[in-house]
Design an enzyme around this catalytic site. Structure first.
Site, mmCIF file in Angstrom:
data_model
loop_
_atom_site.group_PDB
_atom_site.id
_atom_site.type_symbol
_atom_site.label_atom_id
_atom_site.label_comp_id
_atom_site.label_asym_id
_atom_site.label_seq_id
_atom_site.Cartn_x
_atom_site.Cartn_y
_atom_site.Cartn_z
ATOM 1 N N PRO A 192 0.824 -1.224 0.000
ATOM 2 C CA PRO A 192 0.000 0.000 0.000
ATOM 3 C C PRO A 192 0.848 1.260 0.000
ATOM 4 C CG PRO A 192 -0.949 -1.609 1.471
ATOM 5 C CD PRO A 192 0.364 -2.189 1.000
ATOM 6 N N CYS A 193 0.443 2.215 -0.868
ATOM 7 C CA CYS A 193 1.291 3.375 -1.128
ATOM 8 C C CYS A 193 0.787 4.654 -0.479
ATOM 9 C CB CYS A 193 1.385 3.607 -2.640
ATOM 10 S SG CYS A 193 -0.211 4.011 -3.411
ATOM 11 N N GLN A 194 -0.322 4.595 0.295
ATOM 12 C CA GLN A 194 -0.926 5.840 0.769
ATOM 13 C C GLN A 194 0.019 6.683 1.610
ATOM 14 O OE1 GLN A 194 -2.340 2.871 0.799
ATOM 15 N NE2 GLN A 194 -4.516 2.963 0.312
ATOM 16 N N PHE A 230 3.096 7.158 1.147
ATOM 17 C CA PHE A 230 4.078 7.820 0.302
ATOM 18 C C PHE A 230 3.417 8.703 -0.746
ATOM 19 C CE2 PHE A 230 5.847 3.430 1.108
ATOM 20 C CZ PHE A 230 6.662 3.808 2.148
#
Length: 298
Positions: A75-77, A79
């Site tokens: 999950p990239c939230q 960054f």
């Protein structure tokens, strides 16, 4: 056939792209119920609900598949420019957990994707140290999806590792087949989208909200809002009237992510929009998988 396990599989954009390139997917793991329900509605291989922050449990599960490659997008939230950009918020740790799993299972290959901002993070630096210590040569780059068969200006960080390789070994293969010009929405859809312009809600009204189909879509986000009453035409909108202009439908948004028209999404409307926005564009995944197969065969 090369065999993959997909971690943080979401609704399946990465898996589908790898399958279309000719890589078999053995199993997929995630913990979001709606994403798993969607994944199961479109794939027939094993799909498991597992908290991948529990690296020990994940390692035990994945080892049983003996994959040639582990693929995944932690999950990239934490960054992302759309998130709080706090890599200590918890989800940033999943990048390190992904590295823990890969380094313990030791497939010949791995592939990880994320947002470009991850390159500024300590979590990525920690993961890179782990990969190198385990013997992986690394290729890292940022690909523009609009040059990889996706009608969308979506940039994604791609890292591919292979045991015993030199660094940057895959860079030429990843970039050799990129198009010279971005793919427009109109060129991709043909006559399936009878629009010349559409609305995409801006993060700030200092930005435009109307986009032409003669250009790539802006990044598809996890929300899809109607045109607010009183919306004022922005100088960059390129239209003089809002007549006939509407947001794209969920199906149209999923097709901009290059999911096939028949792909089934399961869940609430907000979950579906979030799945679409979070997904890896199918054609971008296929582009990366083809580069891996091309290099492997050389």
């Amino acid at each position: 056939m090369m065999r993959a396990v997909d971690l943080f599989c979401g609704c399946g954009g990465l898996s589908l792209g790898f399958q279309l390139a000719g890589i078999g997917v053995l199993a997929a793991y995630d913990i979001w119920p709606d994403a798993l329900a969607t994944y199961r509605a479109n794939f027939t291989h094993e799909t498991h609900s597992l908290d991948l922050s529990d690296a020990a449990a994940a390692i035990a599960a994945v080892q049983g598949h003996t994959p040639d490659i582990i693929i995944g997008g932690p999950p990239c939230q934490d960054f992302s420019s759309a998130g709080k950009r706090d890599e200590e918020n918890g989800r940033g740790d999943l990048t390190v957990r992904y590295a823990d799993i890969v380094c313990a299972v030791r497939p010949e290959w791995f592939m990880m994707e994320n947002v470009p901002r991850i390159t500024r993070s300590q979590k990525l630096a920690t993961a890179e140290q782990q990969f190198r210590a385990a013997g992986y040569g690394l290729t890292s780059t940022v690909l523009d999806a609009s040059l990889c068969g996706v009608p969308q200006r979506r940039k994604r960080f791609i890292m591919v590792g292979r045991l015993g390789e030199r660094d940057d070994f895959l860079l030429q293969a990843l970039t050799a087949h990129c198009a010279r010009t971005p793919l427009s929405v109109a060129a991709y859809f043909g006559d399936k989208l009878p629009l010349s312009h559409y609305y995409r809600h801006p993060r700030s009204y200092a930005r435009r909200g109307i986009f032409s189909t003669q250009e790539p879509s802006p990044t598809v986000r996890g929300v899809n809002r109607p045109i607010p009453s009183g919306y004022r035409i922005h100088p960059g909108d390129g239209v003089e009237s809002l007549e006939g202009i509407r947001p794209l439908t969920s199906r149209e948004r999923s097709m901009i992510q290059t999911f096939p028209e028949e792909f089934r999404f399961v869940g609430t409307q907000s979950s579906v929009e979030q799945m679409i926005g979070n997904a890896v564009p199918v054609n971008l995944a296929r582009h990366v998988a083809r580069a891996i197969l091309e290099y492997r065969a050389s």
